[in-house]
Design an enzyme around this catalytic site. Structure first.
Site, PDB file in Angstrom:
ATOM      1  N   GLU A 139       0.853  -1.543  -0.306  1.00 59.21           N
ATOM      2  CA  GLU A 139      -0.294  -0.122   0.241  1.00 59.21           C
ATOM      3  C   GLU A 139       0.542   1.524   0.244  1.00 59.21           C
ATOM      4  OE1 GLU A 139      -2.900  -0.210   3.375  1.00 59.21           O
ATOM      5  OE2 GLU A 139      -3.845  -2.200   2.468  1.00 59.21           O
ATOM      6  N   GLU A 369       9.557  -7.717  -3.402  1.00 54.56           N
ATOM      7  CA  GLU A 369       9.545  -9.354  -2.374  1.00 54.56           C
ATOM      8  C   GLU A 369      10.617  -9.428  -1.424  1.00 54.56           C
ATOM      9  OE1 GLU A 369       7.856 -12.018  -4.848  1.00 54.56           O
ATOM     10  OE2 GLU A 369       7.615 -11.260  -6.080  1.00 54.56           O
ATOM     11  N   THR A 371      12.850  -6.024   0.896  1.00 58.60           N
ATOM     12  CA  THR A 371      14.241  -5.367  -0.025  1.00 58.60           C
ATOM     13  C   THR A 371      15.700  -5.781   1.213  1.00 58.60           C
ATOM     14  OG1 THR A 371      13.968  -4.041   2.276  1.00 58.60           O
ATOM     15  CG2 THR A 371      13.183  -3.806   0.607  1.00 58.60           C
TER      16      THR A 371
HETATM   17  C1  LIG Z   1       9.119  -2.450  -9.808  1.00 55.42           C
HETATM   18  C2  LIG Z   1       7.913  -3.046  -8.986  1.00 55.42           C
HETATM   19  C3  LIG Z   1       6.944  -3.363  -8.846  1.00 55.42           C
HETATM   20  C4  LIG Z   1       5.954  -4.037  -7.792  1.00 55.42           C
HETATM   21  N1  LIG Z   1       6.001  -4.746  -7.492  1.00 55.42           N
HETATM   22  C5  LIG Z   1       4.507  -5.151  -6.745  1.00 55.42           C
HETATM   23  C6  LIG Z   1       3.736  -6.208  -7.222  1.00 55.42           C
HETATM   24  O1  LIG Z   1       3.361  -7.051  -7.595  1.00 55.42           O
HETATM   25  N2  LIG Z   1       3.143  -6.528  -5.618  1.00 55.42           N
HETATM   26  C7  LIG Z   1       3.053  -5.941  -4.383  1.00 55.42           C
HETATM   27  O2  LIG Z   1       2.395  -5.949  -3.223  1.00 55.42           O
HETATM   28  N3  LIG Z   1       4.284  -5.094  -4.235  1.00 55.42           N
HETATM   29  C8  LIG Z   1       4.986  -5.324  -5.059  1.00 55.42           C
HETATM   30  N4  LIG Z   1       5.822  -4.137  -4.878  1.00 55.42           N
HETATM   31  C9  LIG Z   1       6.275  -3.493  -3.741  1.00 55.42           C
HETATM   32  C10 LIG Z   1       7.143  -3.542  -3.388  1.00 55.42           C
HETATM   33  O3  LIG Z   1       7.047  -5.124  -2.836  1.00 55.42           O
HETATM   34  C11 LIG Z   1       7.646  -2.353  -2.421  1.00 55.42           C
HETATM   35  O4  LIG Z   1       8.832  -1.633  -2.760  1.00 55.42           O
HETATM   36  C12 LIG Z   1       8.937  -2.529  -0.941  1.00 55.42           C
HETATM   37  O5  LIG Z   1       8.239  -3.951  -0.354  1.00 55.42           O
HETATM   38  C13 LIG Z   1       9.634  -1.952  -0.298  1.00 55.42           C
HETATM   39  O6  LIG Z   1       8.262  -1.339   0.417  1.00 55.42           O
HETATM   40  P1  LIG Z   1       8.163   0.660   0.093  1.00 55.42           P
HETATM   41  O7  LIG Z   1       9.123   0.718  -1.479  1.00 55.42           O
HETATM   42  O8  LIG Z   1       7.707   1.058   0.645  1.00 55.42           O
HETATM   43  O9  LIG Z   1       9.549   0.822   0.696  1.00 55.42           O
HETATM   44  P2  LIG Z   1       9.609   0.850   2.826  1.00 55.42           P
HETATM   45  O10 LIG Z   1       9.381  -0.238   3.213  1.00 55.42           O
HETATM   46  O11 LIG Z   1       9.380   2.342   2.925  1.00 55.42           O
HETATM   47  O12 LIG Z   1      11.499   1.355   2.467  1.00 55.42           O
HETATM   48  C14 LIG Z   1      12.207   2.080   2.195  1.00 55.42           C
HETATM   49  C15 LIG Z   1      13.858   1.550   2.648  1.00 55.42           C
HETATM   50  O13 LIG Z   1      13.262   1.449   4.739  1.00 55.42           O
HETATM   51  C16 LIG Z   1      13.833   0.535   4.592  1.00 55.42           C
HETATM   52  N5  LIG Z   1      13.650  -0.256   5.815  1.00 55.42           N
HETATM   53  C17 LIG Z   1      12.495  -0.572   6.253  1.00 55.42           C
HETATM   54  N6  LIG Z   1      12.228  -0.592   7.083  1.00 55.42           N
HETATM   55  C18 LIG Z   1      12.989  -1.407   7.168  1.00 55.42           C
HETATM   56  C19 LIG Z   1      13.631  -2.016   9.174  1.00 55.42           C
HETATM   57  N7  LIG Z   1      12.392  -2.393   9.562  1.00 55.42           N
HETATM   58  N8  LIG Z   1      14.434  -1.998   8.792  1.00 55.42           N
HETATM   59  C20 LIG Z   1      15.639  -1.711   8.550  1.00 55.42           C
HETATM   60  N9  LIG Z   1      15.579  -0.817   7.282  1.00 55.42           N
HETATM   61  C21 LIG Z   1      14.294  -0.652   6.692  1.00 55.42           C
HETATM   62  C22 LIG Z   1      13.423  -0.518   3.463  1.00 55.42           C
HETATM   63  O14 LIG Z   1      15.046  -1.702   3.498  1.00 55.42           O
HETATM   64  C23 LIG Z   1      13.861   0.260   2.309  1.00 55.42           C
HETATM   65  O15 LIG Z   1      15.365   0.001   2.499  1.00 55.42           O
HETATM   66  C24 LIG Z   1       6.385  -3.865  -6.614  1.00 55.42           C
HETATM   67  C25 LIG Z   1       7.962  -2.468  -5.905  1.00 55.42           C
HETATM   68  C26 LIG Z   1       8.270  -2.059  -7.308  1.00 55.42           C
HETATM   69  C27 LIG Z   1       9.141  -1.025  -7.209  1.00 55.42           C
END
Ligand SMILES: Cc1cc2nc3c(=O)[nH]c(=O)nc-3n(C[C@H](O)[C@H](O)[C@H](O)COP(=O)(O)OP(=O)(O)OC[C@H]3O[C@@H](n4cnc5c(N)ncnc54)[C@H](O)[C@@H]3O)c2cc1C
Length: 390
Positions: A139, A369, A371
């Protein structure tokens, strides 16, 4: 491809570890990528489009939901699925993403947690590529921590009414059915949302510079009303979506090595023909160092993928082992892509060669999937017993 390059691409003779059937699936997928993807991929990437019609071709090859049994799925072993993922991603991460999402994130939950009726309705069409699926978990405000999701499903008589938004959803804009995960009073549950459901809409995210040959979208659920039997009956809680991600991540462990192999091959060929200071750049020690570092990591990563694949087929693979594979192989693939880019010099920043496209794609693969940070902390917890991420 020269003989030297061909030898380098399977330096350890990993090919000999594969069965005849596994090699056949690998070769068929490789041929498809060479004939159908490589000639067009730069154009698709530049235009930011995934050719929807290719879904049927992937279906005809048996690549959609290929590791699932029945309902028109090929029922291959896990190593074959991995090899196909590798070959597809050697073409472009967008194609591997399409196949991963269709097979592991959309078909797998229906196959594993769906009712007989849901399976009969969707799986044969999805296996054939006639229907496309997507997986809505992330989300706008909940990425690494999907358990915090706001999207909700409440009962209204025998119906379900869904409200919320999903972000970054691969295939969202071309999907015929979305597997949407929503909070209910029985915990998180999965719902099958057909595209034409009133209250359901998608908006594509167009301005991305990575995975351009892949559709990424927002899903909007605004009083989206579904019949009572739209919920997947076999799962409640985060275990459901997390089990799907584990399936798809396994494909990434292999796929990343495909992107890495393509970059390595491109850099090795280029280094042998590009002449500076009167010698091919492959003759300089610094270039050889880069090429050998790539060879070492590509060989190790491919062996790791095969090891995890054999463990999956034996039924012993753990989700933490998949985390190790995803973390290591994507990190190294990105390193290989960036290093290959330097060998190609200025040519390396153009779409005439595959390396900058792969490097850009791998930035998304590093993030989705789970980070690299989250997988690091999953492994940290596995070896220390202490969860550092919450
Ligand atoms: C091209 C693309 C396709 C995608 N396809 C799908 C899909 O089909 N279905 C779906 O559901 N999602 C999909 N995603 C979403 C993807 O799974 C998320 O982007 C991912 O889970 C990271 O979430 P975020 O981008 O909100 O980053 P955030 O969770 O906001 O993280 C930002 C940064 O903070 C770090 N971070 C967060 N929490 C912690 C912690 N506790 N400790 C240390 N570091 C932390 C992260 O590692 C990252 O470096 C897709 C993303 C992209 C870019």
């Amino acid at each position: 491809m020269t003989e030297t390059v061909a030898t380098a691409l399977d330096f350890l003779g990993i090919d000999r570890e594969l069965s005849e059937e596994e090699r056949l699936i690998r070769d068929t997928t490789r041929r498809f990528v060479e004939q159908r993807v490589l000639p067009e991929i730069a154009v698709w990437f530049e235009r930011g489009e995934f050719p929807r019609e290719v879904a049927k071709e992937l279906g005809a090859l048996g690549l959609l939901g290929m590791h699932l049994e029945g309902y028109g799925c090929a029922g291959t072993n896990a190593v074959s699925y991995g090899l196909a993922s590798l070959e597809l991603e050697a073409g472009d991460s967008g194609f591997r993403s399409f196949v991963s999402v269709q097979g592991s994130l959309a078909m797998f939950p229906i196959w594993k947690y769906g009712s007989d009726e849901q399976k009969r309705e969707w799986l044969p069409r999805m296996a054939a590529g006639d229907a496309v699926g997507c997986f809505g978990l992330t989300e706008p405000d909940f990425g690494s921590n999907p358990a915090g999701m706001r999207t909700s499903a409440r009962r209204d008589g025998s119906d379900w009414v869904l409200n919320g938004a999903k972000m970054w959803i691969t295939n969202g804009g071309i999907a015929d059915v979305a597997v949407v995960w929503a909070r209910t009073d029985q915990g998180v549950r999965g719902f099958l949302v057909p595209r034409d459901t009133p209250g359901f809409a998608t908006r594509n995210i167009d301005r991305k510079l990575s995975l351009r040959a892949s559709v990424t979208s927002e899903l909007v659920l605004d009083d989206c009303r579904l019949p009572g039997d739209a919920a997947l009956p076999g799962t409640s809680g985060m275990r459901g979506p997390l089990s799907c991600l584990n399936e798809a991540r396994f494909g990434i462990v292999w796929g990343a090595m495909g992107a890495a192999r393509a970059c390595f091959a491109s850099a090795l060929e280029y280094a042998g023909t590009r002449v500076q200071f009167g010698r091919p750049i492959a003759a300089f020690q610094l270039t050889q160092q880069k090429l050998v570092d790539m060879l070492v990591e590509l060989s190790k990563g491919t062996l790791l993928a095969l090891h995890l694949g054999r463990a999956k087929d034996a039924g012993t693979l753990t989700s933490q082992q998949v985390s190790l594979g995803k973390l290591s192989n994507v990190r190294e693939a990105l390193e290989i892509a960036r290093s290959a880019r330097t060998i190609l010099g200025a040519n390396g920043v153009t779409l005439e060669y595959p390396v900058i496209r792969h490097a850009n794609n791998l930035e998304s693969v590093l993030t989705y999937e789970g980070t690299s940070e989250i997988h690091t902390l999953v492994l940290g917890q596995a070896i220390t017993g202490i969860a550092a991420f919450e």
